[in-house]
Motif scaffolding. Structure first.
Motif, PDB file in Angstrom:
ATOM      1  N   ASN A 183      -3.937   5.427   0.232  1.00 23.51           N
ATOM      2  CA  ASN A 183      -4.754   5.357   1.254  1.00 23.51           C
ATOM      3  C   ASN A 183      -6.031   6.363   1.096  1.00 23.51           C
ATOM      4  OD1 ASN A 183      -5.411   4.879   3.958  1.00 23.51           O
ATOM      5  ND2 ASN A 183      -4.384   6.852   4.560  1.00 23.51           N
ATOM      6  N   LEU A 184      -7.155   5.509   0.645  1.00 20.28           N
ATOM      7  CA  LEU A 184      -8.265   6.399   0.356  1.00 20.28           C
ATOM      8  C   LEU A 184      -9.382   6.766   1.288  1.00 20.28           C
ATOM      9  CD1 LEU A 184      -9.241   4.407  -3.213  1.00 20.28           C
ATOM     10  CD2 LEU A 184      -7.612   6.519  -2.891  1.00 20.28           C
ATOM     11  N   GLN A 198      -5.052  10.032   0.511  1.00 20.30           N
ATOM     12  CA  GLN A 198      -4.277  10.222  -0.821  1.00 20.30           C
ATOM     13  C   GLN A 198      -5.181   9.957  -1.889  1.00 20.30           C
ATOM     14  OE1 GLN A 198      -1.577   6.779  -0.316  1.00 20.30           O
ATOM     15  NE2 GLN A 198      -0.350   7.823   1.076  1.00 20.30           N
ATOM     16  N   GLY A 199      -6.600  10.341  -1.511  1.00 25.15           N
ATOM     17  CA  GLY A 199      -7.513  10.265  -2.622  1.00 25.15           C
ATOM     18  C   GLY A 199      -8.769  10.022  -2.011  1.00 25.15           C
ATOM     19  N   VAL A 207     -12.934   2.206   3.172  1.00 24.95           N
ATOM     20  CA  VAL A 207     -11.698   3.421   3.311  1.00 24.95           C
ATOM     21  C   VAL A 207     -10.605   2.774   3.449  1.00 24.95           C
ATOM     22  CG1 VAL A 207     -13.213   4.990   4.423  1.00 24.95           C
ATOM     23  CG2 VAL A 207     -12.019   3.167   5.845  1.00 24.95           C
ATOM     24  N   GLY A 208      -9.477   3.178   3.125  1.00 25.65           N
ATOM     25  CA  GLY A 208      -8.143   2.669   3.583  1.00 25.65           C
ATOM     26  C   GLY A 208      -7.518   2.004   2.319  1.00 25.65           C
ATOM     27  N   ARG A 226      -5.477   4.568   8.940  1.00 28.67           N
ATOM     28  CA  ARG A 226      -3.996   4.347   9.111  1.00 28.67           C
ATOM     29  C   ARG A 226      -3.554   3.166   8.481  1.00 28.67           C
ATOM     30  NH1 ARG A 226      -4.358   3.154  14.978  1.00 28.67           N
ATOM     31  NH2 ARG A 226      -2.095   2.942  14.580  1.00 28.67           N
ATOM     32  N   PRO A 227      -2.606   3.203   7.649  1.00 28.88           N
ATOM     33  CA  PRO A 227      -2.138   2.067   6.888  1.00 28.88           C
ATOM     34  C   PRO A 227      -1.704   1.051   7.606  1.00 28.88           C
ATOM     35  CG  PRO A 227      -1.492   3.960   5.750  1.00 28.88           C
ATOM     36  CD  PRO A 227      -2.267   4.579   7.011  1.00 28.88           C
TER      37      PRO A 227
END
Length: 280
Positions: A183-184, A198-199, A207-208, A226-227
């Protein structure tokens, strides 16, 4: 002699019965002594008679006081009825006491012990413990625990939306290609760093997990970070592609993502299939 007294002796007046008054006095008193009286108090000197009289007087006084009290308090039952009821209750209690004294002692009852029954094998058999699924799925296909957790989120959302397994594989393979299942955040959008990530990446404002761009209408930065939300909007776009289930994985993913490298998704199909099988 008193100076006023006459020298002649006083005449006694006659009583109606013909006797002189002085004669009557002479009958009662003889010289300085009284005539002995009849023994009238001999009966009262008896102890039993005195006790009887005292008891009778006490009972009369008690009944009179009780009657006066009952009349002062208000209407009540007659005294005689109350005394009769008390006497009957006392007689009944005495009769019960006499019956209980005459009753023979109870015979002790002996209970023979029943033979001990052997428990059936089914009763002693311990139930098999239900398999406990781990809170986090065990990683497969060379993924880390973090990547496996993100893949599980993608699969769970697809199953809630009733997508077939083919759609789950397409989604997991797409996330492998776009973010390597991380999840970037985006260096172009500083706001994205305010949310759990997470990076970070630098591909425009992507994004994401699926590198979706807020500028392209996929949603707000907050939502796309939000995943679960990112996976849902991916599936919704996939379902709008006509005949996506008969397409190749690369064609189906490219129809949603519009990537500059459309053939890159195919390399993740085998691993994505293994991951989905482990999670379903």
């Amino acid at each position: 002699m008193h100076p006023y007294d006459s020298a002649e002796p006083k005449q006694a007046h006659d009583r109606p019965d013909g006797r002189p008054a002085d004669a009557a006095s002479a009958e009662r008193v003889v010289g300085r002594h009284r005539r002995p009286e009849p023994p009238r108090r001999a009966l009262l000197r008896s102890t039993r008679v005195r006790a009887a009289l005292v008891t009778g007087v006490s009972c009369c006084l008690g009944v009179a006081a009780f009657a006066g009290t009952r009349q002062a308090d208000g209407p009540a039952e007659p005294v005689q009825g109350a005394l009769v009821d008390r006497a009957a209750a006392a007689a009944e209690a005495e009769q019960r006491a006499s019956r209980s004294l005459e009753r023979s002692p109870a015979v002790p009852v002996t209970v023979s012990p029943s033979p001990t029954a052997k428990p059936s094998p089914s009763a002693t058999r311990k139930p098999k413990p239900k398999p406990v699924r781990p809170a986090r799925p065990r990683p497969v296909a060379g993924l880390s625990q973090l990547q496996m957790d993100n893949a599980k989120t993608i699969v769970d959302v697809g199953r809630d939306m009733k997508l077939p397994r083919r759609g789950l594989v397409v989604a997991v393979a797409t996330a492998m290609q776009e973010s390597d299942l991380h999840n970037l955040a985006s260096d172009v959008l500083p706001e994205s760093a305010n949310y759990p990530h997470q990076g970070s990446g630098s591909d425009h404002d992507s994004v994401g997990l699926f590198q979706q761009r807020p500028s392209s209408g996929w949603g707000t930065v907050r939502d796309l970070m939000r995943p679960a939300y990112a996976a849902r909007v991916f599936y919704e776009a996939l379902l709008e592609v006509p005949g996506w289930e008969e397409m190749s994985l690369t064609a189906a993913a490219q129809a949603v993502q519009i990537s500059a490298f459309p053939d890159a998704y195919a390399q993740h199909e085998e691993r994505a299939t293994t991951v989905v099988a482990a999670l379903t």
